[in-house]
Scaffold this active site. Structure first.
Site, mmCIF file in Angstrom:
data_model
loop_
_atom_site.group_PDB
_atom_site.id
_atom_site.type_symbol
_atom_site.label_atom_id
_atom_site.label_comp_id
_atom_site.label_asym_id
_atom_site.label_seq_id
_atom_site.Cartn_x
_atom_site.Cartn_y
_atom_site.Cartn_z
ATOM 1 N N GLU A 1 -0.058 5.650 13.357
ATOM 2 C CA GLU A 1 0.448 6.721 12.510
ATOM 3 C C GLU A 1 0.412 8.139 13.299
ATOM 4 O OE1 GLU A 1 -0.775 8.851 8.405
ATOM 5 O OE2 GLU A 1 -2.105 7.257 9.009
ATOM 6 N N PHE B 1 1.821 -3.316 3.838
ATOM 7 C CA PHE B 1 2.196 -4.613 4.446
ATOM 8 C C PHE B 1 3.590 -5.157 4.005
ATOM 9 C CE2 PHE B 1 -2.335 -7.068 4.085
ATOM 10 C CZ PHE B 1 -2.686 -6.194 5.144
ATOM 11 N N HIS C 1 -9.764 2.345 0.044
ATOM 12 C CA HIS C 1 -8.384 2.093 0.102
ATOM 13 C C HIS C 1 -7.922 1.445 -1.231
ATOM 14 C CE1 HIS C 1 -4.390 1.389 0.984
ATOM 15 N NE2 HIS C 1 -4.480 0.700 2.156
ATOM 16 N N HIS D 1 -2.509 8.223 6.201
ATOM 17 C CA HIS D 1 -2.584 6.908 5.388
ATOM 18 C C HIS D 1 -4.071 6.412 6.088
ATOM 19 C CE1 HIS D 1 -1.961 3.106 3.678
ATOM 20 N NE2 HIS D 1 -1.979 2.594 4.711
ATOM 21 N N CYS E 1 0.810 -1.344 0.113
ATOM 22 C CA CYS E 1 -0.018 -0.014 -0.033
ATOM 23 C C CYS E 1 1.033 1.343 0.013
ATOM 24 C CB CYS E 1 -0.953 0.003 1.262
ATOM 25 S SG CYS E 1 -1.951 -1.611 1.084
ATOM 26 N N LYS F 1 -9.249 8.338 2.619
ATOM 27 C CA LYS F 1 -9.857 6.926 2.276
ATOM 28 C C LYS F 1 -11.382 6.678 2.995
ATOM 29 C CE LYS F 1 -5.233 4.430 2.092
ATOM 30 N NZ LYS F 1 -4.258 5.698 2.444
#
Length: 423
Positions: A321, A411, A347, A310, A170, A342
């Protein structure tokens, strides 16, 4: 030409997303707090635990001629649509390289995808099983290649300085833009078209993400399912689309009288070294990326007024975050207007960094921070660590130079932070 201090600017933007078929409609949707999430009406969705997604607003078939579309995976179709818009927006044409308007040897392309041509791969495997070897498309290999979108965009703009495809889950789209910035800064290229794309709304990815408990199962309320920082958040909503920007050296842009949206200040990159899917809970890896950005650029933390976070709507990731921002900037984060877009687009995986870069650049250009929607009960940890823009868009300072960050994490523990500022 070799230099490590060239200023890089954004001269073109393009997008195709769940909110609109171009950058303008996408931006309007973001500012209005519009959700692009809806129910999956496909027959295969009936058996899925997750039956919602943020599907593209304008199908590629409405934009790309059928003969060309048949040779492109859906991810490449998205990338090409966004790239054409960005290239045109920057003042170039498909024949600019041939006509000498831009030197093809000084043009690059960096388009990322987290998964690549997954729909082509899976669909053609079904063809193989059901109809036999001879019915498999001869275009399958160039369609399923993760570098297919970048290669096709590179062919469109006539890029010969280099065509690249970062794959970092991502964080891929943001890493692509960071790589493009470095291509220009170090003198490899004068113009680079960069961004990210993804097209993974398919039974297998939906089932896989659903079974690993990563996605929201709020099927009864699709538009309210993506809810970063809300105490009831239960996972991300899968989206699809692409976001692309045209980057140039400031000298090259000035020489041709190009409109400049913002300066691309630079990137910070790190890895968590923690887990293949779970973020480091205290945000140490993210903090390292943020500090790396500050150490490698002339960015003044006092200039930062906006963060496109994010913010995927996962219980662990959202807070890690924000902790990282507080760890690096301390009380300075009190003047960051934090938006998690998002909540509206879903996403987009490898496409997220591209689309969110477009949003970050436009937030600076228009001096408006989009809202984070669906935050009905703000998580106390989020409230303690950041100023979340909720409900409606917020005006940013109208005078002086301001900067914004775009965060992307993936990831594998990949962390990328991009910085932009007004010119």
């Amino acid at each position: 030409m070799s230099s490590t201090n060239r200023t890089v600017v954004v001269t073109g933007i393009g997008a195709t997303t769940p909110l609109g078929g171009d950058a303008t409609s996408t931006w309007e949707g973001l500012v209005a707090g519009k959700s692009g999430v809806g129910p999956l009406e496909q027959e295969w969705a009936a058996d899925q635990a997750v039956r919602i997604a943020a599907q593209i607003a304008v199908e590629p078939s409405e934009v790309i001629p059928r003969p060309q579309a048949r040779r492109l995976d859906r991810s490449a179709q998205f990338a090409l649509i966004a790239a054409k818009e960005a290239w045109t927006d920057a003042g170039y044409t498909e024949t600019s390289a041939d006509e000498g308007t831009v030197d093809a040897d000084r043009v690059g392309a960096v388009i990322a995808s987290g998964i690549g041509g997954v729909t082509t791969l899976l669909d053609q495997y079904d063809v193989l099983k059901e109809k036999g070897v001879r019915r498999v498309s001869p275009h399958t290999v160039p369609m399923l290649m993760p570098n297919g979108p970048s290669a096709n965009v590179g062919l469109y703009v006539g890029a010969r300085a280099g065509v690249h495809t970062p794959v970092s889950a991502c964080a891929s789209g943001a890493e692509a833009i960071g790589y493009a910035i470095e291509m220009i800064r170090t003198g490899r290229a004068d113009v680079v078209i960069a961004g990210g794309t993804e097209a993974a709304i398919h039974p297998l990815p939906i089932a896989a993400f659903g079974n690993m408990m990563a996605m929201s199962k709020n099927n009864e309320d699709p538009q309210g399912a993506s809810r970063p920082y809300d105490t009831g958040r239960d996972g991300f909503v899968l989206g699809e689309g692409a976001g692309v920007v045209v980057l140039e050296s400031a000298e090259h842009a000035a020489a041709r009288g190009a409109r400049v949206y913002a300066e691309a200040v630079g990137q910070g990159i790190s890895a968590d070294g923690h887990d293949i899917v779970q973020p480091e809970p205290e945000g140490r890896g993210i903090a390292h990326a943020l500090q790396n950005l500050l150490d490698r650029t002339d960015l003044d933390p006092a200039e930062i007024v906006h963060v496109n976070a994010h913010g995927t709507s996962t219980p662990a990731g959202d807070i890690a975050e924000l902790k990282a921002l507080r760890k690096v900037f301390g009380d300075d984060t009190d003047h960051f207007a934090v938006s998690a877009t998002k909540s509206m687009t879903g996403h987009l995986l490898g496409g997220a960094g591209g689309v969110e870069t477009v949003a970050t650049v436009l937030a600076l250009y228009h001096r408006v921070a989009p809202p984070t929607i669906n935050v009905n009960d703000l998580d106390p940890e989020a409230e303690a660590n950041a100023d979340i823009v909720r409900g409606e868009a917020r005006k940013l300072p109208v005078e002086g130079r301001i900067a914004a960050l775009n965060d992307s994490f993936g990831f594998g523990g990949h962390n990328v932070v991009l910085a932009f500022r007004t010119v």
